[in-house]
Design an enzyme around this catalytic site. Structure first.
Site, PDB file in Angstrom:
ATOM      1  N   GLU A  47       0.864  -1.266  -0.026  1.00  0.00           N
ATOM      2  CA  GLU A  47      -0.028  -0.083   0.123  1.00  0.00           C
ATOM      3  C   GLU A  47       1.078   1.144   0.132  1.00  0.00           C
ATOM      4  O   GLU A  47       1.979   1.329   0.627  1.00  0.00           O
ATOM      5  CB  GLU A  47      -0.925  -0.120   1.462  1.00  0.00           C
ATOM      6  CG  GLU A  47      -1.735   1.075   1.497  1.00  0.00           C
ATOM      7  CD  GLU A  47      -2.152   1.189   2.953  1.00  0.00           C
ATOM      8  OE1 GLU A  47      -1.710   0.806   3.959  1.00  0.00           O
ATOM      9  OE2 GLU A  47      -3.582   1.869   2.994  1.00  0.00           O
ATOM     10  N   ASN A 107      -6.786   6.126  -1.951  1.00  0.00           N
ATOM     11  CA  ASN A 107      -5.874   5.409  -1.510  1.00  0.00           C
ATOM     12  C   ASN A 107      -6.076   4.087  -2.556  1.00  0.00           C
ATOM     13  O   ASN A 107      -7.060   3.412  -2.503  1.00  0.00           O
ATOM     14  CB  ASN A 107      -5.828   5.009   0.219  1.00  0.00           C
ATOM     15  CG  ASN A 107      -4.645   4.104   0.395  1.00  0.00           C
ATOM     16  OD1 ASN A 107      -3.818   3.450  -0.439  1.00  0.00           O
ATOM     17  ND2 ASN A 107      -4.663   3.919   1.767  1.00  0.00           N
ATOM     18  N   LYS A 124      -9.469   2.263  -2.068  1.00  0.00           N
ATOM     19  CA  LYS A 124      -9.591   1.716  -0.642  1.00  0.00           C
ATOM     20  C   LYS A 124     -10.771   1.986  -0.052  1.00  0.00           C
ATOM     21  O   LYS A 124     -11.065   3.466   0.056  1.00  0.00           O
ATOM     22  CB  LYS A 124      -8.215   2.255   0.339  1.00  0.00           C
ATOM     23  CG  LYS A 124      -8.294   1.453   1.646  1.00  0.00           C
ATOM     24  CD  LYS A 124      -7.154   1.757   2.439  1.00  0.00           C
ATOM     25  CE  LYS A 124      -7.042   1.398   3.629  1.00  0.00           C
ATOM     26  NZ  LYS A 124      -5.894   2.004   4.623  1.00  0.00           N
ATOM     27  N   GLU A 143      -6.311   8.487   7.618  1.00  0.00           N
ATOM     28  CA  GLU A 143      -6.615   8.264   6.269  1.00  0.00           C
ATOM     29  C   GLU A 143      -7.944   8.908   6.275  1.00  0.00           C
ATOM     30  O   GLU A 143      -8.315   9.165   4.935  1.00  0.00           O
ATOM     31  CB  GLU A 143      -6.773   6.751   6.422  1.00  0.00           C
ATOM     32  CG  GLU A 143      -5.216   6.243   6.062  1.00  0.00           C
ATOM     33  CD  GLU A 143      -5.187   4.764   5.613  1.00  0.00           C
ATOM     34  OE1 GLU A 143      -5.799   4.527   4.621  1.00  0.00           O
ATOM     35  OE2 GLU A 143      -4.788   3.861   6.510  1.00  0.00           O
ATOM     36  N   CYS A 169      -4.888  -3.047   2.661  1.00  0.00           N
ATOM     37  CA  CYS A 169      -4.719  -2.998   4.118  1.00  0.00           C
ATOM     38  C   CYS A 169      -5.688  -3.075   4.953  1.00  0.00           C
ATOM     39  O   CYS A 169      -6.226  -4.242   5.173  1.00  0.00           O
ATOM     40  CB  CYS A 169      -3.989  -1.436   4.514  1.00  0.00           C
ATOM     41  SG  CYS A 169      -3.076  -1.696   6.211  1.00  0.00           S
ATOM     42  N   ASN A 194       0.178  -1.209   5.558  1.00  0.00           N
ATOM     43  CA  ASN A 194       1.143  -0.501   6.290  1.00  0.00           C
ATOM     44  C   ASN A 194       0.537  -0.423   7.778  1.00  0.00           C
ATOM     45  O   ASN A 194      -0.596   0.207   8.084  1.00  0.00           O
ATOM     46  CB  ASN A 194       1.324   1.269   5.875  1.00  0.00           C
ATOM     47  CG  ASN A 194       2.188   1.390   4.534  1.00  0.00           C
ATOM     48  OD1 ASN A 194       3.233   1.837   4.700  1.00  0.00           O
ATOM     49  ND2 ASN A 194       1.427   1.330   3.485  1.00  0.00           N
TER      50      ASN A 194
HETATM   51  N1  CDT Z   1      -2.949   1.540   6.368  1.00  0.00           N
HETATM   52  C1  CDT Z   1      -3.854   0.833   7.298  1.00  0.00           C
HETATM   53  O1  CDT Z   1      -4.963   0.747   6.983  1.00  0.00           O
HETATM   54  N2  CDT Z   1      -3.374   0.371   8.634  1.00  0.00           N
HETATM   55  C2  CDT Z   1      -4.331   0.109   9.404  1.00  0.00           C
HETATM   56  C3  CDT Z   1      -3.866   0.436  10.810  1.00  0.00           C
HETATM   57  C4  CDT Z   1      -5.142   0.080  11.538  1.00  0.00           C
HETATM   58  S1  CDT Z   1      -5.058   1.041  13.236  1.00  0.00           S
HETATM   59  C5  CDT Z   1      -5.581   2.735  12.549  1.00  0.00           C
HETATM   60  C6  CDT Z   1      -4.628  -1.660   9.429  1.00  0.00           C
HETATM   61  O2  CDT Z   1      -5.637  -2.192   9.637  1.00  0.00           O
HETATM   62  O3  CDT Z   1      -3.533  -2.426   9.396  1.00  0.00           O
END
Ligand code: CDT
Length: 310
Positions: A47, A107, A124, A143, A169, A194
């Site tokens: 991502e 995204n 996304k 985000e 993600c 990420n």
């Molecule tokens: N990038 C992304 O979606 N990261 C989220 C972090 C979750 S906590 C706010 C994930 O689900 O891995």
């Protein structure tokens, strides 16, 4: 025609704010060449691959924000990826921040075939985190502030001899993401992530970060009879640790390849798309076993309510 897709999960180590697109693209090209040397058909990048994970900062200048976004794909800076992919005859998927000509921010992930043509796009849908500045956090997860919710649902594409899908993600934590593609007979889902180890609102979850990552991807693969290729941007980025654990997961639910580092690392697996068949034909024969009339709440209601009912 072969139903084997040889996949390279191209985990990336940290990308700092000072790193240029050119530096990142050079690292990606290296991973792509390594994938080609292993006869990969397809290489999967994370991502928001092209920059540091910028939603960790509250920024007020639109110019500063938009510097993290791509106005065109390919651009001068990303063209070497497409040129090299065409030369090597390898496909790839890539996550990046998309700024549309209408000024919309998404995204996004794209699927690129072996002729370097973009054949699929996903924006996304599950945007985690928060929309306003929350200075109490060790770092932000904005985000909801920087991106719109994706407007393309989850599509699938006939490519690489099978039915391919993408998610990004946080989508991987939601069974709905997999199911919408499962209902289109998806055979391989590509996803980049990420994932900071530390979750400021729930620090007691931190020790479970890798477990939860595996749990959701393995369940999604098995319950939909599909391959899942999950690829991290990992390591300590601007002081924020992000998990690795990039994985290639079979429709059996088993992890058949996994990254060992938190750096640039290629994980390769030969994936037989026909392995999906017995799951789709038996335990998860949707036509035979699903009961959508009983699932209405899933699409008619967003949050949980206490419904009673004894
Ligand atoms: N990038 C992304 O979606 N990261 C989220 C972090 C979750 S906590 C706010 C994930 O689900 O891995």
């Amino acid at each position: 025609m072969s139903r084997i897709v040889t996949v390279g999960a191209a985990q990336m180590g940290p990308i700092q704010r000072a790193h240029s697109r050119a530096q990142v693209v050079a690292r990606m090209v290296e991973l792509m060449r390594e994938a080609a040397s292993h006869r990969c058909d397809l290489v999967v990048f994370p991502e928001l691959t092209l920059t540091t994970f910028f939603p960790r900062w509250w920024m007020e200048s639109q110019e500063e924000i938009d510097a993290f976004f791509e106005r065109e794909m390919p651009s001068n800076e990303t063209a070497p990826l497409f040129t090299e992919a065409r030369r090597l005859g390898i496909g790839f998927s890539l996550g990046y921040a998309e700024l549309t000509p209408e000024g919309r921010h998404f995204n996004t992930a794209i699927l690129v075939n072996k002729s370097a043509e973009i054949v699929g796009k996903y924006r996304k849908i599950h945007l985690p985190g928060h929309a306003g500045h929350e200075p109490w956090r060790a770092f932000q997860h904005l985000e909801k502030h920087y991106f719109e919710v994706g407007d393309l649902s989850w599509g699938t594409w006939d490519a690489f001899g099978g039915t391919m899908g993408m998610m990004i993600c946080n989508d991987r934590r939601w069974p709905e993401s997999y199911r919408v593609m499962g209902l289109q007979s998806v055979e391989m889902i590509l996803l980049g992530y990420n994932t900071p180890r530390h979750n400021p609102p729930a620090p007691d979850h931190d020790r479970l970060s890798e477990f939860h990552n595996q749990l959701v991807m393995q369940a999604g693969a098995y319950q939909n009879g599909t391959w899942v290729v999950g690829v991290a941007k990992a390591g300590v980025e601007e002081g924020c640790e992000m998990i690795g654990g990039s994985s290639i997961i079979a429709p059996t639910g088993e992890v058949i390849g996994q990254a060992l580092t938190q750096d640039d690392e290629l994980v390769v697996a030969r994936c037989d798309l026909d392995l999906t068949k017995s799951y789709k034909a038996t335990t998860f024969n949707f036509e035979m076993h699903r009961q959508p009339e009983q699932y209405r709440r899933i699409v008619e209601q967003r949050g949980a309510v206490k419904a009673g009912g004894g």
